[in-house]
Design a protein around this motif. Sequence first.
Motif, PDB file in Angstrom:
ATOM      1  N   ASP A   1       0.834  -1.199   0.000  1.00  0.00           N
ATOM      2  CA  ASP A   1       0.000   0.000   0.000  1.00  0.00           C
ATOM      3  C   ASP A   1       0.876   1.260   0.000  1.00  0.00           C
ATOM      4  O   ASP A   1       2.043   1.212   0.360  1.00  0.00           O
ATOM      5  CB  ASP A   1      -0.903   0.014   1.236  1.00  0.00           C
ATOM      6  N   ASP A   2       0.251   2.375  -0.385  1.00  0.00           N
ATOM      7  CA  ASP A   2       0.947   3.659  -0.424  1.00  0.00           C
ATOM      8  C   ASP A   2       1.077   4.211   0.997  1.00  0.00           C
ATOM      9  O   ASP A   2       0.088   4.596   1.615  1.00  0.00           O
ATOM     10  CB  ASP A   2       0.138   4.617  -1.318  1.00  0.00           C
ATOM     11  N   LEU A   3       2.303   4.259   1.495  1.00  0.00           N
ATOM     12  CA  LEU A   3       2.508   4.684   2.889  1.00  0.00           C
ATOM     13  C   LEU A   3       2.259   6.175   3.084  1.00  0.00           C
ATOM     14  O   LEU A   3       1.735   6.592   4.113  1.00  0.00           O
ATOM     15  CB  LEU A   3       3.921   4.310   3.354  1.00  0.00           C
ATOM     16  N   ALA A   4       2.620   6.991   2.081  1.00  0.00           N
ATOM     17  CA  ALA A   4       2.421   8.444   2.214  1.00  0.00           C
ATOM     18  C   ALA A   4       0.944   8.770   2.408  1.00  0.00           C
ATOM     19  O   ALA A   4       0.580   9.696   3.140  1.00  0.00           O
ATOM     20  CB  ALA A   4       2.968   9.156   0.986  1.00  0.00           C
ATOM     21  N   ALA A   5       0.085   7.962   1.776  1.00  0.00           N
ATOM     22  CA  ALA A   5      -1.359   8.212   1.852  1.00  0.00           C
ATOM     23  C   ALA A   5      -1.906   8.013   3.272  1.00  0.00           C
ATOM     24  O   ALA A   5      -2.998   8.472   3.597  1.00  0.00           O
ATOM     25  CB  ALA A   5      -2.101   7.294   0.884  1.00  0.00           C
ATOM     26  N   LEU A   6      -1.136   7.335   4.129  1.00  0.00           N
ATOM     27  CA  LEU A   6      -1.598   7.115   5.507  1.00  0.00           C
ATOM     28  C   LEU A   6      -1.670   8.425   6.288  1.00  0.00           C
ATOM     29  O   LEU A   6      -2.260   8.487   7.368  1.00  0.00           O
ATOM     30  CB  LEU A   6      -0.687   6.120   6.236  1.00  0.00           C
ATOM     31  N   GLY A   7      -1.072   9.482   5.706  1.00  0.00           N
ATOM     32  CA  GLY A   7      -1.162  10.808   6.314  1.00  0.00           C
ATOM     33  C   GLY A   7      -2.598  11.221   6.564  1.00  0.00           C
ATOM     34  O   GLY A   7      -2.890  11.996   7.472  1.00  0.00           O
ATOM     35  N   LYS A   8      -3.493  10.693   5.785  1.00  0.00           N
ATOM     36  CA  LYS A   8      -4.895  11.096   5.962  1.00  0.00           C
ATOM     37  C   LYS A   8      -5.478  10.633   7.298  1.00  0.00           C
ATOM     38  O   LYS A   8      -6.494  11.131   7.755  1.00  0.00           O
ATOM     39  CB  LYS A   8      -5.755  10.637   4.777  1.00  0.00           C
ATOM     40  N   TYR A   9      -4.824   9.670   7.953  1.00  0.00           N
ATOM     41  CA  TYR A   9      -5.286   9.249   9.284  1.00  0.00           C
ATOM     42  C   TYR A   9      -4.600  10.054  10.384  1.00  0.00           C
ATOM     43  O   TYR A   9      -4.738   9.738  11.565  1.00  0.00           O
ATOM     44  CB  TYR A   9      -5.054   7.752   9.483  1.00  0.00           C
ATOM     45  N   GLY A  10      -3.822  11.045   9.997  1.00  0.00           N
ATOM     46  CA  GLY A  10      -3.280  11.958  11.009  1.00  0.00           C
ATOM     47  C   GLY A  10      -1.817  11.755  11.355  1.00  0.00           C
ATOM     48  O   GLY A  10      -1.297  12.457  12.216  1.00  0.00           O
ATOM     49  N   VAL A  11      -1.137  10.797  10.696  1.00  0.00           N
ATOM     50  CA  VAL A  11       0.293  10.630  10.996  1.00  0.00           C
ATOM     51  C   VAL A  11       1.130  11.538  10.085  1.00  0.00           C
ATOM     52  O   VAL A  11       0.895  11.612   8.888  1.00  0.00           O
ATOM     53  CB  VAL A  11       0.774   9.161  10.871  1.00  0.00           C
ATOM     54  N   LYS A  12       2.094  12.215  10.699  1.00  0.00           N
ATOM     55  CA  LYS A  12       2.913  13.161   9.932  1.00  0.00           C
ATOM     56  C   LYS A  12       4.009  12.433   9.164  1.00  0.00           C
ATOM     57  O   LYS A  12       4.448  12.854   8.111  1.00  0.00           O
ATOM     58  CB  LYS A  12       3.570  14.178  10.879  1.00  0.00           C
TER      59      LYS A  12
END
Lengths: 247, 319
Positions: free
Chosen positions: B45-56
């Motif tokens: 999966d795209d790790l950068a996209a996990l930013g949408k859950y609030g991780v910087k």
Amino acid sequence: MKILVCVSKTPDTTSKIAFSDGNTKFDEAGVQWIINPYDEWYALVRAIELKEKDPSVVLHLVTVGGADTEPIIRKALALGGDEAIRVNANSSDSYYIASQIAAVIKDGGYDLILTGKETIDYNGSSIGGMVAELIDAPYLSLATQFNLEGTTATVTREIEGGEEVAEVALPVVVSCQKGVAEQRIPNMRGIMAARTKPLKVVEPVAADTLTAITGFELPPAKAGVKLVSPDNVAELVRLLHEEAKVI
Amino acid sequence: MVLIYIDQSEGHIKKASFEAMSYGAKVAEQLGTVAEGLVLGQVNDDLAALGKYGVKKVHQVNNDALNHLDAQVYAKVIAEAVTATNANVVIFSHNQTGKAISSRVAARLKAGIVTGASSLPDTSNGFVVRKTVFSGKAFAHVNILSSIKVISLSPNSYTTTVGAGIAEVNQLNIAVDAPKVKVTAVNKVTGEIPLTEADIVVSGGRGMKGPENWGILLDLAKELGAATACSRPVGDAHWRPHHEHVGQTGIQIAPNLYIALGISGAIQHLAGVNRSKVIVVINKDPEAPFFKAADYGIVGDLFEVVPKLTEEIRKMKAS
Ligand SMILES: Cc1cc2nc3c(=O)[nH]c(=O)nc-3n(C[C@H](O)[C@H](O)[C@H](O)COP(=O)(O)OP(=O)(O)OC[C@H]3O[C@@H](n4cnc5c(N)ncnc54)[C@H](O)[C@@H]3O)c2cc1C
Ligand SMILES: Nc1ncnc2c1ncn2[C@@H]1O[C@H](COP(=O)(O)O)[C@@H](O)[C@H]1O
């Protein structure tokens, strides 16, 4: 081969759960105490089976608890095992309990340590992993099958999304659940024998307490069931959709 | 900093980790700090996209030795990542992976841990987290006394929040020990919705009478996109696979909706399902104890009610 089974005392599954002293203490009035089911049915029974297969196996039980845990330990000894160790301390902190068990393991030189998957009172699922870390051994959690061939353990364990089979050389810590063994009932001979088996009491080693329970809370009472007539199933669907908003 | 351990299965990040990240981001906000994630092994999966859950940031330790779970190896890597990133709160989800590693990481860091957590920390007087005890029959409030705090979050107890962020992806250089655990077979349940992740669960008991009758239950589950479960006697009699058995000795679940068909509601069964948000009971016996734990119920013959229910849901969805 030396096996150590970790057993703890828990309220019977049907106990009424209530709290006293301004919701800071578990109310023990009328509570029946049992051996934590995962420890008894799975971890202990599997260890007994291993000893039955190979009588040279030495099987010890350990509990961290006050004198009030002794009837439970005797009950466990009635199922099997050579000797029990009680570390004379009361704590609800997993790190403190695990530190006591780790000290017993270092003292006794055990090859295999079996725990239950969790206690049914505090639901920690923590002790096995902590003990393994403190003695620097591999940890296999949530085992559903356990076999031993020489000094190699083969474990089927539950993982995220399924199961897997893993092999590991002893020493190892394994947490056990349904599938590992079948529940047994102690027989009269076992109960008699348990009376004379050694139950050693040791004092705790110094260890930190990293957590403290500040209080308890009962879940809000359900408002009561809304009954719908079997002739009006559409009404149930409407309620689930519009009121509960779950479909 | 709040560090969230992001779990993956077959290279994919699962729902429980989205919840853990959303929760961790909120904890960070409460503490006036930021949330970052940590993922081990190869991820598709795209790790950068996990930013949408609030991780910087998402830290990754990618090493072939991490493709199978060895708690000993994982704990060492995670503990070193905690130190390297200066995290003082570490969050896991209390799923199978979390149960294998969270307490081990805590012991390694000499950090207090609360497993099965179901609330944000209350920091007005210490660092107090609520957790499930007595198999769902009560909650305890636990104060974590150590400087590093570890929380293992109960699945389905915190609602995922989705924003717009993009996370910075950072490769962490941490040495990985050779695993001692050798995995010889993996059997992932594919195709079905995993019970512990399902929003809706349809479950059958002895009142279903026999395995040949499960068609109506499966139809209902299919219509709802639900996972299926069963009571212990049903698993013991091999009417359904063992891994479907919920309760004290089986799996504990907390879906949004639990529909019980022909299950009496024994206390040991309830221990596995009483954290469900809404419970519907269909039972022909008005005295069945399950009605006391239910939100909605129908007293009736499940063989008549269930097909009607499936039909009504189909109609509702079509309208
Ligand atoms: C220590 C311990 C641990 C246990 N752990 C678990 C556990 O993890 N999970 C678990 O489930 N059980 C567990 N049990 C067993 C538990 O106590 C109950 O025996 C079990 O849950 C009952 O299963 P059931 O509801 O399917 O069957 P039953 O109790 O036989 O209930 C069947 C129900 O179906 C209803 N029914 C029958 N026909 C129809 C019809 N045509 N239409 C509608 N309703 C109908 C009946 O009215 C009845 O209420 C445990 C027991 C012990 C002692
Ligand atoms: N006080 C204790 N003494 C000995 N073993 C324990 C104790 N508490 C827990 N255990 C063991 O650790 C397992 C997991 O417990 P927990 O992490 O508390 O859920 C239990 O099933 C027991 O095998």
